[in-house]
Scaffold this motif. Structure first.
Motif, PDB file in Angstrom:
ATOM      1  N   ALA A 208       0.913  -1.136   0.176  1.00 16.94           N
ATOM      2  CA  ALA A 208       0.132  -0.016  -0.038  1.00 16.94           C
ATOM      3  C   ALA A 208       1.023   1.053   0.022  1.00 16.94           C
ATOM      4  CB  ALA A 208      -0.786  -0.132   1.177  1.00 16.94           C
ATOM      5  N   LEU A 209       2.097   1.107   0.128  1.00 13.58           N
ATOM      6  CA  LEU A 209       3.010   2.277   0.416  1.00 13.58           C
ATOM      7  C   LEU A 209       3.978   2.571  -0.505  1.00 13.58           C
ATOM      8  CD1 LEU A 209       4.146   4.182   2.474  1.00 13.58           C
ATOM      9  CD2 LEU A 209       5.532   2.513   3.488  1.00 13.58           C
ATOM     10  N   VAL A 210       4.589   1.563  -1.437  1.00  8.91           N
ATOM     11  CA  VAL A 210       5.498   1.664  -2.268  1.00  8.91           C
ATOM     12  C   VAL A 210       5.179   1.874  -3.810  1.00  8.91           C
ATOM     13  CG1 VAL A 210       6.845   0.029  -0.802  1.00  8.91           C
ATOM     14  CG2 VAL A 210       5.827  -0.959  -2.689  1.00  8.91           C
ATOM     15  N   ASP A 211       6.358   2.273  -4.312  1.00  6.79           N
ATOM     16  CA  ASP A 211       6.128   2.621  -5.726  1.00  6.79           C
ATOM     17  C   ASP A 211       6.267   1.443  -6.622  1.00  6.79           C
ATOM     18  OD1 ASP A 211       5.361   5.489  -5.757  1.00  6.79           O
ATOM     19  OD2 ASP A 211       7.438   5.620  -4.911  1.00  6.79           O
ATOM     20  N   ARG A 212       7.427   0.691  -6.129  1.00  3.82           N
ATOM     21  CA  ARG A 212       7.865  -0.541  -6.737  1.00  3.82           C
ATOM     22  C   ARG A 212       8.121  -1.391  -5.593  1.00  3.82           C
ATOM     23  NH1 ARG A 212      12.531  -0.952  -9.143  1.00  3.82           N
ATOM     24  NH2 ARG A 212      13.399   1.111  -8.659  1.00  3.82           N
ATOM     25  N   VAL A 213       7.943  -2.968  -6.000  1.00  5.09           N
ATOM     26  CA  VAL A 213       8.519  -3.880  -5.207  1.00  5.09           C
ATOM     27  C   VAL A 213       9.445  -4.885  -5.513  1.00  5.09           C
ATOM     28  CG1 VAL A 213       7.692  -6.214  -3.968  1.00  5.09           C
ATOM     29  CG2 VAL A 213       6.077  -3.970  -4.127  1.00  5.09           C
ATOM     30  N   PHE A 214      10.426  -5.195  -4.805  1.00  3.29           N
ATOM     31  CA  PHE A 214      11.704  -5.985  -5.033  1.00  3.29           C
ATOM     32  C   PHE A 214      11.549  -7.037  -4.276  1.00  3.29           C
ATOM     33  CE2 PHE A 214      15.836  -7.601  -5.300  1.00  3.29           C
ATOM     34  CZ  PHE A 214      16.534  -7.297  -6.670  1.00  3.29           C
ATOM     35  N   ALA A 215      11.199  -8.378  -4.838  1.00  3.49           N
ATOM     36  CA  ALA A 215      11.086  -9.687  -4.110  1.00  3.49           C
ATOM     37  C   ALA A 215      12.381 -10.431  -4.215  1.00  3.49           C
ATOM     38  CB  ALA A 215       9.967 -10.485  -4.818  1.00  3.49           C
ATOM     39  N   MET A 216      12.991 -10.958  -2.960  1.00  2.00           N
ATOM     40  CA  MET A 216      14.043 -11.889  -2.907  1.00  2.00           C
ATOM     41  C   MET A 216      13.694 -13.199  -2.557  1.00  2.00           C
ATOM     42  SD  MET A 216      16.932  -9.339  -1.779  1.00  2.00           S
ATOM     43  CE  MET A 216      18.248 -10.607  -1.473  1.00  2.00           C
ATOM     44  N   GLU A 220      18.574 -14.141  -3.858  1.00  2.00           N
ATOM     45  CA  GLU A 220      18.321 -14.002  -5.463  1.00  2.00           C
ATOM     46  C   GLU A 220      17.154 -13.175  -5.593  1.00  2.00           C
ATOM     47  OE1 GLU A 220      19.623 -16.795  -8.181  1.00  2.00           O
ATOM     48  OE2 GLU A 220      19.696 -18.180  -6.748  1.00  2.00           O
ATOM     49  N   ARG A 221      17.147 -12.210  -6.621  1.00  2.00           N
ATOM     50  CA  ARG A 221      15.923 -11.722  -7.328  1.00  2.00           C
ATOM     51  C   ARG A 221      14.993 -12.634  -7.879  1.00  2.00           C
ATOM     52  NH1 ARG A 221      14.100 -10.565 -12.121  1.00  2.00           N
ATOM     53  NH2 ARG A 221      13.033  -8.662 -12.438  1.00  2.00           N
ATOM     54  N   ILE A 222      13.676 -12.758  -7.228  1.00  2.00           N
ATOM     55  CA  ILE A 222      12.644 -13.509  -8.196  1.00  2.00           C
ATOM     56  C   ILE A 222      11.514 -12.699  -8.723  1.00  2.00           C
ATOM     57  CG2 ILE A 222      13.138 -15.529  -6.573  1.00  2.00           C
ATOM     58  CD1 ILE A 222      10.470 -14.710  -4.883  1.00  2.00           C
ATOM     59  N   ALA A 223      11.619 -11.490  -8.582  1.00  2.00           N
ATOM     60  CA  ALA A 223      10.514 -10.644  -9.263  1.00  2.00           C
ATOM     61  C   ALA A 223      10.726  -9.202  -8.604  1.00  2.00           C
ATOM     62  CB  ALA A 223       8.933 -10.941  -8.769  1.00  2.00           C
ATOM     63  N   GLU A 224      10.033  -8.236  -9.733  1.00  2.00           N
ATOM     64  CA  GLU A 224      10.488  -6.852  -9.708  1.00  2.00           C
ATOM     65  C   GLU A 224       9.242  -6.164 -10.317  1.00  2.00           C
ATOM     66  OE1 GLU A 224      13.688  -3.240 -10.029  1.00  2.00           O
ATOM     67  OE2 GLU A 224      14.151  -5.028 -10.971  1.00  2.00           O
ATOM     68  N   GLY A 225       8.566  -5.291  -9.771  1.00  2.00           N
ATOM     69  CA  GLY A 225       7.514  -4.530 -10.649  1.00  2.00           C
ATOM     70  C   GLY A 225       6.654  -3.693  -9.650  1.00  2.00           C
ATOM     71  N   THR A 226       5.240  -3.657 -10.058  1.00  2.00           N
ATOM     72  CA  THR A 226       4.292  -2.908  -9.170  1.00  2.00           C
ATOM     73  C   THR A 226       3.961  -3.699  -7.991  1.00  2.00           C
ATOM     74  OG1 THR A 226       2.457  -3.476 -10.173  1.00  2.00           O
ATOM     75  CG2 THR A 226       3.428  -1.437 -10.932  1.00  2.00           C
ATOM     76  N   ALA A 227       3.604  -3.317  -6.999  1.00  2.00           N
ATOM     77  CA  ALA A 227       2.895  -4.268  -5.935  1.00  2.00           C
ATOM     78  C   ALA A 227       1.975  -5.408  -6.369  1.00  2.00           C
ATOM     79  CB  ALA A 227       2.180  -3.582  -4.757  1.00  2.00           C
ATOM     80  N   ASP A 228       0.961  -5.046  -7.230  1.00  2.00           N
ATOM     81  CA  ASP A 228      -0.018  -5.853  -7.694  1.00  2.00           C
ATOM     82  C   ASP A 228       0.804  -6.926  -8.678  1.00  2.00           C
ATOM     83  OD1 ASP A 228      -2.838  -6.501  -8.086  1.00  2.00           O
ATOM     84  OD2 ASP A 228      -2.205  -6.235 -10.274  1.00  2.00           O
ATOM     85  N   GLU A 229       1.770  -6.619  -9.568  1.00  2.00           N
ATOM     86  CA  GLU A 229       2.294  -7.548 -10.369  1.00  2.00           C
ATOM     87  C   GLU A 229       3.099  -8.392  -9.397  1.00  2.00           C
ATOM     88  OE1 GLU A 229       3.199  -4.540 -14.205  1.00  2.00           O
ATOM     89  OE2 GLU A 229       4.666  -4.539 -12.550  1.00  2.00           O
ATOM     90  N   VAL A 230       3.867  -8.046  -8.685  1.00  2.00           N
ATOM     91  CA  VAL A 230       4.661  -8.850  -7.873  1.00  2.00           C
ATOM     92  C   VAL A 230       3.830  -9.845  -6.946  1.00  2.00           C
ATOM     93  CG1 VAL A 230       6.594  -8.998  -6.008  1.00  2.00           C
ATOM     94  CG2 VAL A 230       6.613  -7.247  -7.664  1.00  2.00           C
TER      95      VAL A 230
END
Length: 489
Positions: A208-216, A220-230
């Motif tokens: 609800a707060l961020v502009d983008r999400v980076f998932a680990m 390792e990185r597994i996903a990156e994008g908007t909160a809804d996309e991730v």
């Protein structure tokens, strides 16, 4: 977004011996942007923050601040260059007031300038007002509520007017209303043009707060994008949930009302000033299998420790008609409420047989032999390993031994805390079959705490969702799959 890049991380890695905690991570945060860093425990999130701040040296890769390579800089130099960090755990100077703690962050750090600027007091008061501490600047940290301690950490982090703010677990221990206030405060950092990188287990609050999400995951990185996309990303959902959410109708039908065995009423737990449980209530019927699902940090282990008499709490917990308030943990376990902890707590140098035997010391010799033989049938692999030291077993075998040792106490109610943690899929299948055999061969009541929803649902008669220290949903597995399948994260 065309704003300038404030923080750039390229191919960053960190190894501890043979363990790779962070592997080839590349990300950037722009001015006026909030990036959320998410992932289960052990994903490498906090390690990445320490690498950026210079608290830990990296093994490979680079960290740049507005184009300047700061990779090998010590943390105090990184802070002077324009990176502030809000640590998860507050460590104030308790003999100093709030104002003095903030002023300390404003003092010059050069031996050539031994005295603070004349306006440091005014600047410190302005910062205190900025984060909502104006009314308590003359108080000492020990007298403050937990939320104000977190505000003070925020104040210290922005004292030098940083270009980049790193925030580690900003919502841990806060009430839901406080989460809203802190979210507004972090948004204001973005509005001032700062770049913000934050880590938190509360995925919904981050989303609800961020502009983008980076998932680990596992460094390792597994996903990156908007909160809804991730949050809809199949890999992210598999990491958090264990796979697709499904439930069988017969389990839903089996969850009919049964005589109560355990009742939890308005239970709250604090660790110091941090609230870990907030008026939690639930009930478990005799012979039921109840799953309590929640993400890491939701409060599952704290709830189980309260039931087991391991942490003080307010509210009431009743087991088999008896109030547990004044009972010791040992007495609670002997009375039939037994917990198998997330950390297993096996005696590594003792054999499988010896570990099991310890669990049955309060039983008669005949009953102990009977229970031992039954458990070796329930977990055949332990029969093969009965003379083997516990530390030499695989992770899955150790988990089965931990469950078997808890069952050696002949419990009326067995608590399983995150039994799937760190186990391979094939081992999860074996563990699932063992739980089914347990239900068929024993009247024991089971409470399962899990983040892995796909493991928790097929076994359950009823499900509770624990989110941010509170129960937010209750129902049968089929309803969970229908109502919470897309919204659990």
């Amino acid at each position: 977004m065309n704003a300038p890049v404030r923080l750039q991380v390229e191919n960053l890695s960190k190894r501890y011996g043979g363990l790779v905690a962070v592997k080839n991570i590349t990300l950037q945060v722009r001015a006026g942007e909030i990036v959320g860093l998410i992932g289960p425990n052990g994903s490498g999130k906090s390690t990445l923050m320490k690498l950026v701040m210079g608290i830990e040296p990296c093994s490979a890769g680079t960290v740049s601040l507005e184009g300047t390579d700061i990779t090998r800089w010590p943390s105090h130099r990184v802070a002077r260059a324009g990176v502030g960090i809000v640590f998860q755990h507050s460590r104030p100077l308790h003999r100093q007031t709030v104002l003095e703690n903030i002023k300390l962050a404003l003092l010059p750090d050069s031996l050539l300038r031994l005295f603070a600027d004349r306006d440091v007091d005014a600047r410190a008061r302005a910062i205190a007002d900025r984060v909502g501490l104006a009314a308590v600047v003359n108080r000492h940290p020990s007298t403050l509520p937990f939320a104000d301690l977190r505000r003070m950490e925020m104040a210290k982090a922005i004292a030098r007017n940083p270009k980049v703010v790193l925030v580690d677990e900003p919502f841990a221990g806060l009430t839901m209303s406080e989460v809203g206030v802190f979210s507004d405060l972090i948004r204001s950092f973005r509005d001032e043009g700062r770049a913000v990188l934050l880590v938190d287990h509360n995925v919904k609050s981050v989303a609800a707060l961020v502009d983008r999400v980076f998932a680990m995951y596992l460094g390792e990185r597994i996903a990156e994008g908007t909160a809804d996309e991730v949050m809809r990303n199949p890999t992210v959902r598999r990491v958090y949930l264990g796979g697709e959410i499904t439930a069988s109708q017969h389990r839903a039908a089996a969850g009919a009302a049964k005589p109560p065995l355990l009742e939890v009423e308005d239970v709250s737990v604090f660790y110091g000033k941090a609230q870990a449980l907030d008026k939690v209530g639930l009930h478990v019927g005799q012979g039921e299998f109840v799953s309590i699902v929640g993400l890491n940090g939701a409060g599952k282990t704290t709830l189980f420790n309260a039931m087991s008499g391991l942490v003080p709490y307010s509210g009431k917990i009743t087991f088999d008609g008896n109030d547990l308030r004044r009972k010791t943990a040992g007495a609670i376990a002997r009375d039939g409420l037994v917990q198998c902890p997330e950390s297993r707590e096996l005696f590594g140098d003792m054999s499988v047989h010896e570990n099991l035997d310890l669990g049955g010391q309060h039983l008669s010799a005949a009953r102990r032999r009977q229970q031992f033989d039954w458990l070796l049938e329930l977990f055949p692999i332990l029969k093969e390993r009965r003379g083997q030291a516990a530390r030499t077993l695989s992770g899955g075998e150790q988990q089965m031994l931990a469950i078997a040792r808890a069952l050696m106490m002949d419990p009326k109610l067995l608590i399983l805390d995150e039994p799937t943690l760190g186990l391979a899929p094939v081992i999860l299948e074996q563990l699932g079959r063992a739980l089914e055999r347990l239900r068929e061969s024993s009247p024991v009541t089971i409470v399962l705490g899990e983040q892995n929803v796909t493991f928790a649902l097929p076994h359950a008669d009823r499900v509770y969702v624990l989110e941010h220290a509170r129960i937010v949903w209750e129902g049968d597995p089929v309803r969970f799959a229908q109502e919470m399948g897309t919204g659990y994260l």
